[in-house]
Write an enzyme that holds these catalytic residues in place. Structure first.
Site, PDB file in Angstrom:
ATOM      1  N   SER A 167       0.806  -1.226   0.122  1.00 40.96           N
ATOM      2  CA  SER A 167      -0.192   0.160   0.483  1.00 40.96           C
ATOM      3  C   SER A 167       1.025   1.360   0.538  1.00 40.96           C
ATOM      4  O   SER A 167       1.683   1.702  -0.830  1.00 40.96           O
ATOM      5  CB  SER A 167      -1.285   0.101   1.268  1.00 40.96           C
ATOM      6  OG  SER A 167      -1.910   0.762   1.206  1.00 40.96           O
TER       7      SER A 167
ATOM      8  N   HIS B 184      -7.556  -5.758   0.161  1.00 43.29           N
ATOM      9  CA  HIS B 184      -6.558  -5.102   0.092  1.00 43.29           C
ATOM     10  C   HIS B 184      -5.727  -5.981   1.837  1.00 43.29           C
ATOM     11  O   HIS B 184      -3.987  -6.190   0.954  1.00 43.29           O
ATOM     12  CB  HIS B 184      -6.982  -3.559   0.707  1.00 43.29           C
ATOM     13  CG  HIS B 184      -5.914  -3.149   0.769  1.00 43.29           C
ATOM     14  ND1 HIS B 184      -5.684  -2.224  -0.091  1.00 43.29           N
ATOM     15  CD2 HIS B 184      -5.287  -2.116   1.522  1.00 43.29           C
ATOM     16  CE1 HIS B 184      -4.523  -1.351  -0.208  1.00 43.29           C
ATOM     17  NE2 HIS B 184      -4.428  -1.408   1.021  1.00 43.29           N
TER      18      HIS B 184
END
Length: 260
Positions: free
Chosen positions: A93, A229
């Site tokens: 990320s 995610h």
């Protein structure tokens, strides 16, 4: 190295390692997220897990809200560990941006990493139309988004003080990410790049991840896992670690001097 500043968690120090792997955490995260990596790494690999200012070993420092400062800090932290040991960088990320830009900075200094891995983040030049930057959300809305994404610290709901401190840190991280703009027309890196992600990650959809290809002129690899995610957390960590080791080991073999 400066003994007064210890930005890295080093769960299993290895003298004269075959490979040194550096991990960069996500927005609002810390070095702790990558501790399970050490359980499946080869015994002769050294693992350095960086805490950026505002958390972990640097909890007393103010979190940075500018990606240029974040990367400059990361490069300064990594440089003392750049020696003759093959260096691999990995980030998830926000950490994907930090890993990429750190690799680029090191290459500019003539200290080219052997391999860089990025995860859970769209390519630098990818534009997500119609999406409000997370850093602009109010506290309640931001907390809801983060809880839905997963990967939150277990203590986040324990107290108002902890939530306030956490949100200040994550908002600084997200501001750095939201305002990050890669240099236009820059040349690709000369070292291999691997991209990882979750098949159901709306923030880094697999269909868009091929755009990372323009970041390197060397070998490019993509690998996706079931999940969102934070597809790699908990009992799914070994699957990611296995692929990290496989990709890094392949690059290490290719870069090793060949015996005639």
């Amino acid at each position: 190295m400066n003994s007064r500043v210890r930005p890295f968690h080093r769960p299993r120090p290895v003298d004269a390692p075959a490979v040194r792997l550096v991990g960069f955490h996500h927005a609002g995260g810390s070095a702790a997220v990558y501790r399970p990596l050490v359980q499946q790494l080869p015994d002769d690999w050294d693992l350095l897990l960086l805490d950026l200012p505002g958390r972990g070993r640097r909890a007393g420092q103010q979190a940075l809200d500018d990606m240029t400062e974040v990367v400059a800090t990361a490069v300064a932290d990594v440089l003392p560990w750049v020696d003759d040991t093959p260096l691999a960088l990995f980030g998830h990320s926000m950490g994907a941006v930090v890993a990429l830009e750190t690799a680029r900075s090191l290459e500019g200094l003539g200290r080219v990493p052997m391999w860089t891995g990025v995860s859970g983040r769209v390519a630098p030049h990818f534009a997500r139309p119609g999406t409000a930057p997370l850093s602009t959300l109010d506290d309640d809305a931001l907390l809801r988004v983060l809880l839905d994404l997963g990967g939150m610290p277990e203590r986040v709901t324990e107290s108002t003080d902890f939530i306030d401190r956490f949100l200040r840190t994550v908002r600084a991280d997200l501001t750095a990410v939201d305002n990050y703009r890669p240099t236009a027309g820059r040349s690709p890196m000369s070292s291999p790049l691997s991209v990882f992600g979750g098949t159901q990650d709306a923030w880094a959809p697999p269909a868009a991840m091929h755009l990372w290809r323009r970041e390197t002129s060397a070998r490019f690899h993509q690998q996706f896992f079931p999940g969102g995610h934070f597809y790699f957390l908990n009992d799914r960590f070994p699957a990611l670690t296995h692929q990290l080791v496989r990709q890094i080991a392949s690059c290490h073999h290719e870069s090793a001097p060949q015996v005639a």
